[in-house]
Design a protein around this motif. Sequence first.
Motif, PDB file in Angstrom:
ATOM      1  N   GLU A  63     106.818  78.872  62.672  1.00 51.57           N
ATOM      2  CA  GLU A  63     107.084  78.442  61.265  1.00 51.57           C
ATOM      3  C   GLU A  63     105.705  79.231  60.485  1.00 51.57           C
ATOM      4  O   GLU A  63     104.698  79.335  60.952  1.00 51.57           O
ATOM      5  N   VAL A  64     105.996  79.484  59.200  1.00 48.24           N
ATOM      6  CA  VAL A  64     104.908  79.892  58.186  1.00 48.24           C
ATOM      7  C   VAL A  64     104.552  78.626  57.616  1.00 48.24           C
ATOM      8  O   VAL A  64     105.330  77.932  56.821  1.00 48.24           O
ATOM      9  N   THR A 122      91.711  71.716  61.619  1.00 49.66           N
ATOM     10  CA  THR A 122      91.272  72.932  60.645  1.00 49.66           C
ATOM     11  C   THR A 122      92.402  73.134  59.733  1.00 49.66           C
ATOM     12  O   THR A 122      92.171  73.306  58.442  1.00 49.66           O
ATOM     13  N   PHE A 123      93.564  72.847  60.104  1.00 54.67           N
ATOM     14  CA  PHE A 123      94.943  72.990  59.248  1.00 54.67           C
ATOM     15  C   PHE A 123      94.730  71.908  58.004  1.00 54.67           C
ATOM     16  O   PHE A 123      95.017  72.115  56.975  1.00 54.67           O
ATOM     17  N   ILE A 124      94.543  70.751  58.604  1.00 57.59           N
ATOM     18  CA  ILE A 124      94.172  69.410  57.486  1.00 57.59           C
ATOM     19  C   ILE A 124      93.279  70.008  56.527  1.00 57.59           C
ATOM     20  O   ILE A 124      93.431  69.756  55.318  1.00 57.59           O
ATOM     21  N   ARG A 146      97.443  80.129  65.242  1.00 55.05           N
ATOM     22  CA  ARG A 146      97.961  79.408  66.566  1.00 55.05           C
ATOM     23  C   ARG A 146      99.066  78.405  66.220  1.00 55.05           C
ATOM     24  O   ARG A 146     100.138  78.084  67.132  1.00 55.05           O
ATOM     25  N   LEU A 147      98.565  77.722  65.344  1.00 55.37           N
ATOM     26  CA  LEU A 147      99.681  76.663  64.782  1.00 55.37           C
ATOM     27  C   LEU A 147     101.016  77.230  64.625  1.00 55.37           C
ATOM     28  O   LEU A 147     102.052  76.736  64.947  1.00 55.37           O
ATOM     29  N   GLU A 148     100.891  78.274  63.675  1.00 57.82           N
ATOM     30  CA  GLU A 148     102.059  78.877  63.108  1.00 57.82           C
ATOM     31  C   GLU A 148     102.983  79.551  64.323  1.00 57.82           C
ATOM     32  O   GLU A 148     104.141  79.605  64.100  1.00 57.82           O
ATOM     33  N   THR A 186     103.947  71.360  54.528  1.00 55.53           N
ATOM     34  CA  THR A 186     103.900  70.058  54.343  1.00 55.53           C
ATOM     35  C   THR A 186     104.253  68.917  55.251  1.00 55.53           C
ATOM     36  O   THR A 186     103.507  67.987  55.430  1.00 55.53           O
ATOM     37  N   ARG A 187     105.251  69.302  55.832  1.00 54.82           N
ATOM     38  CA  ARG A 187     105.863  68.426  57.161  1.00 54.82           C
ATOM     39  C   ARG A 187     104.606  68.332  58.131  1.00 54.82           C
ATOM     40  O   ARG A 187     104.392  67.325  58.699  1.00 54.82           O
ATOM     41  N   MET A 188     104.150  69.495  58.411  1.00 53.98           N
ATOM     42  CA  MET A 188     103.212  69.649  59.486  1.00 53.98           C
ATOM     43  C   MET A 188     101.786  68.976  59.113  1.00 53.98           C
ATOM     44  O   MET A 188     101.342  68.210  59.857  1.00 53.98           O
TER      45      MET A 188
END
Length: 315
Positions: free
Chosen positions: A44-45, A7-9, A37-39, A63-65
């Motif tokens: 992190e934001v 989803t994030f991608i 959930r990821l954050e 961006t790193r994530m």
Amino acid sequence: MLEELKTFIEVVELKNFTKAAERLNISQPTVSLHIKRLEDYFDEVFIVRGKKQKRLVITAAGTRMYRQAKKILNLWKSTYSYVRDELDAAAGNLIIGVTFTIGEYFMPEFLGEFNKSFPNIKVEVEIGNTQKISELLASYKINAAIVEGNIIDERFYKQHLYEDKLVVIVPRGHEQKKMEEERWIIREKGSGTRGQWEYLVGSNLKELKYKPLVLNSNFAVKEAVRNGLGAALISEYIALGAVANGELTISREQLKGRRFFDLLLAKDGMHDKALEIFCQKISEFFQNKGKIMRKAENFQKSNEKNLLIEDVLKD
């Protein structure tokens, strides 16, 4: 956590929560929940929503994530084939990025042969200029790349596949002109062929009599020359086929260049059995093409009138 990463991608690439939900066939609240959930997990934001949620800003941490998420999913997709190697070694799905010269004039023939030998390896081809294809490989959207431009990037393994000569093509009956007096037909920015043209002709760019005509495919460039619009620097492999068909002429008096077709692999990508087989076969294919072109060169230097050049190319 894999679903959250997927989803994030999608959100990062589409820069829109609603479009990501539609692409994944889930609700928009579910998309928001996955991102949260990821954050929360990483504390992190990753994504900042602008006013009225019309614009998304990806933070440095986001961006790193994103880069890591692409690596993780690429590894996960390859794991199935890797685990099943002993049961079904020659199977899998590959996405190969290639530049226009390679995609238009080499890959159709190669894939025809490859599919007969390895029907269980499904190969999807993404065609673009050198810059675009290298970006796709860097973001793990493709498994491998074959490019004609000179790429220097520590993230990639590089293997020379084929030495491609570049020659100047002109319309049939074309009157020989000085290089700066030609009307040049060139490729778009980011193209390997365009880079070679700028390298070989660059010192005379300001002296050109006519502004170059820019086209975004080799076929369009060849057709423009065939129809008398000017001269072009193009792969000798393409040029010889067109000469054999009586479409145009190679200008023997003008500049010539050389470049390599390179196979690129991401150093930290997952290289499974299917990709290993593909790399081996594409290397063998271009080795054979190199032998054919050397035979064609010898033919050009000789006076073997009984040997047709189209027979050489089809050998």
